[in-house]
Design a protein around this motif. Structure first.
Motif, mmCIF file in Angstrom:
data_model
loop_
_atom_site.group_PDB
_atom_site.id
_atom_site.type_symbol
_atom_site.label_atom_id
_atom_site.label_comp_id
_atom_site.label_asym_id
_atom_site.label_seq_id
_atom_site.Cartn_x
_atom_site.Cartn_y
_atom_site.Cartn_z
ATOM 1 N N CYS A 1 43.939 5.725 -32.311
ATOM 2 C CA CYS A 1 43.615 6.994 -32.961
ATOM 3 C C CYS A 1 44.747 7.395 -33.919
ATOM 4 O O CYS A 1 44.483 7.944 -34.993
ATOM 5 C CB CYS A 1 43.377 8.063 -31.901
ATOM 6 S SG CYS A 1 42.498 9.511 -32.524
ATOM 7 N N CYS B 1 43.829 8.047 -37.806
ATOM 8 C CA CYS B 1 44.118 9.358 -38.415
ATOM 9 C C CYS B 1 45.104 9.214 -39.580
ATOM 10 O O CYS B 1 44.989 9.925 -40.581
ATOM 11 C CB CYS B 1 44.684 10.327 -37.380
ATOM 12 S SG CYS B 1 43.437 10.933 -36.232
ATOM 13 N N CYS C 1 44.549 15.592 -39.804
ATOM 14 C CA CYS C 1 44.716 14.152 -39.549
ATOM 15 C C CYS C 1 46.199 13.785 -39.403
ATOM 16 O O CYS C 1 46.557 12.979 -38.534
ATOM 17 C CB CYS C 1 44.080 13.318 -40.670
ATOM 18 S SG CYS C 1 42.279 13.225 -40.567
ATOM 19 N N CYS D 1 47.271 15.015 -36.053
ATOM 20 C CA CYS D 1 46.695 14.222 -34.960
ATOM 21 C C CYS D 1 47.376 12.849 -34.862
ATOM 22 O O CYS D 1 47.628 12.360 -33.754
ATOM 23 C CB CYS D 1 45.191 14.081 -35.153
ATOM 24 S SG CYS D 1 44.327 13.567 -33.658
ATOM 25 N N CYS E 1 49.152 11.713 -31.447
ATOM 26 C CA CYS E 1 48.691 10.490 -30.772
ATOM 27 C C CYS E 1 49.833 9.469 -30.655
ATOM 28 O O CYS E 1 49.948 8.788 -29.629
ATOM 29 C CB CYS E 1 47.517 9.854 -31.519
ATOM 30 S SG CYS E 1 45.974 10.759 -31.317
ATOM 31 N N CYS F 1 43.122 15.965 -30.949
ATOM 32 C CA CYS F 1 41.960 15.121 -31.247
ATOM 33 C C CYS F 1 40.697 15.955 -31.418
ATOM 34 O O CYS F 1 39.888 15.692 -32.314
ATOM 35 C CB CYS F 1 41.748 14.079 -30.138
ATOM 36 S SG CYS F 1 42.963 12.745 -30.173
ATOM 37 N N CYS G 1 40.848 17.844 -34.757
ATOM 38 C CA CYS G 1 40.668 16.923 -35.875
ATOM 39 C C CYS G 1 39.219 16.433 -35.944
ATOM 40 O O CYS G 1 38.635 16.360 -37.028
ATOM 41 C CB CYS G 1 41.634 15.746 -35.723
ATOM 42 S SG CYS G 1 41.706 14.668 -37.157
ATOM 43 N N ALA G 2 38.634 16.117 -34.800
ATOM 44 C CA ALA G 2 37.250 15.630 -34.755
ATOM 45 C C ALA G 2 36.284 16.669 -35.324
ATOM 46 O O ALA G 2 35.364 16.340 -36.082
ATOM 47 C CB ALA G 2 36.860 15.276 -33.322
ATOM 48 N N CYS H 1 36.673 8.574 -38.151
ATOM 49 C CA CYS H 1 37.823 9.247 -37.567
ATOM 50 C C CYS H 1 37.370 10.259 -36.504
ATOM 51 O O CYS H 1 37.974 10.362 -35.430
ATOM 52 C CB CYS H 1 38.638 9.939 -38.677
ATOM 53 S SG CYS H 1 40.217 10.614 -38.115
ATOM 54 N N CYS I 1 38.505 10.141 -32.633
ATOM 55 C CA CYS I 1 39.187 11.288 -32.012
ATOM 56 C C CYS I 1 38.464 11.746 -30.752
ATOM 57 O O CYS I 1 39.091 12.079 -29.745
ATOM 58 C CB CYS I 1 39.296 12.449 -33.004
ATOM 59 S SG CYS I 1 40.532 12.192 -34.280
#
Lengths: 146, 146, 146, 146
Positions: free
Chosen positions: A31, A35, A56, A59, A63, A92, A95-96, A110, A114
């Motif tokens: 991830c 990202c 992104c 994230c 991550c 995540c 961002c998702a 992406c 996420c």
């Protein structure tokens, strides 16, 4: 090339491998890379993607931190691993949600990555919490209650 | 979960995907994670592993930088990608040589990963250099001559 | 809060402190933070800053790697430190050239920081090369010739 | 070379600079570098420093993530900044406690840095929470309650 097999070979791991944590490590590693790529791809799009770029980049940073910390098995820092997983879930999901709004193939990929990472981190966090309760320890970390 | 597919979806990539560079990105991402794990596993071994810890930490840092930079396709920074690949080859070969000396399964796995990453970066660097020569550009980067 | 004093306290440093290398570490640490900030600030500007965003993200990644690797004093990995400094000079100069084109105060500050970092890395690289020649070692790293 | 001035120049910052958050960014940047150095110095000590190495590597990773995320001012990701600060406090306090046990000058310096960073992050977190309560928002983040 398996990060999960690598963790299994740590001298202090032995029977205590923790499959769900290793799965979270693997997906957080992926991830972070996805990202990082999406932040760059978004900055090349014609439309205004500033929010997506920022989330992104955030994230990817979270991550990267989470997979590196959660990989380590020397001595013990389990409480920090739990906190790292919790903040990873949050990064995540945020961002998702944003990536899912955009039709670009890289944003859709992406967003899916996420969500998968958040789910794996949630499972790993739950497994760590179950361990704590089985041990009769009293956990002080707020996310334990969830 | 494919970082290679992700790069293909960048708005500026199109027909210019560069398979060998994407392969190098993927393996540098993995190598960063494996070296981070090996540094930690080495610090838990009973014997003196200080050199191995240090080289694994260095290699994890270099691989992380290399895969992140080499992933980006917005505008152009090809010369820096070449330099990033070159330093990644050097970090991986140095780490592989040291890890290969130790019987620990994690060191053997790390040595193999580092060698594979170095080879992929070398192939990607060669492909980028061939492109330059095909374009008739004069490359000023020292590693081009090798 | 001094990273330079910290390096001096490493058990293997002693009389061999290397002032110019410690200065490069300090400025690469700062430059990583400034470039990370500039990438974000650029993405919030109304005009098209995609090239600047990309080069700032690249430079932040390279500076982070360089300062982390160049900080380490355990055992020896001097050749990689030289390569890390060389790629850091390249990333900083590329980023400075682009940032200098823009009137935004954050870009002007980032350009100045990148130039200062490049200069410090160049001085540190020169000092490491002088050491090598004083030792009569034959250096194989291409940047040594510059 | 001031990261705080850099943040002030972000196009979306203006009057909303947030002094305590900028101070936390600066000290987390420093703490990341100090912990990276301490992990390396610890691995060169003769005594068994494995716990200290691990906690320093974790703390360097968390501080790097925290300062990078907390630097960004584009659009909004305040909730994640709060979580990043909270995990940074935890990593710093855990690392400080361990480093403080060792007489090495680098460990004592690292412990002091970690405590200072934790304090600054706590102050920044409190300021962000006060803002939230002033706005009448209901915060769902567990650390808000502390």
């Amino acid at each position: 090339m398996s990060i999960k097999e690598m963790i299994r070979e740590h001298p202090q791991v032995g029977a205590d491998f923790n499959e769900s944590l290793a799965e979270a490590v693997k997906h957080a590693m992926y991830c972070a890379a996805i990202c990082n790529s999406c932040a760059d791809a978004c900055s090349a799009e014609e439309m205004d993607m500033r929010r997506c770029i920022r989330l992104c980049m955030d994230c990817a940073d979270v991550c990267t931190m989470a997979y590196r910390v959660a990989t380590r098995r020397t001595d013990e820092n389990r409480q920090l691993i739990r906190s790292a997983l919790a903040v990873c879930i949050e990064a995540c999901e945020t961002c998702a949600e944003e990536c899912a709004r955009h039709d670009h193939a890289h944003c859709q990929r992406c967003a899916a990555m996420c969500r998968e990472c958040a789910e794996d981190c949630r499972r790993a966090l739950q497994a760590l919490n179950d361990e704590v309760h089985a041990d009769g320890e009293r956990s002080t970390f707020a996310h334990d209650a969830t």
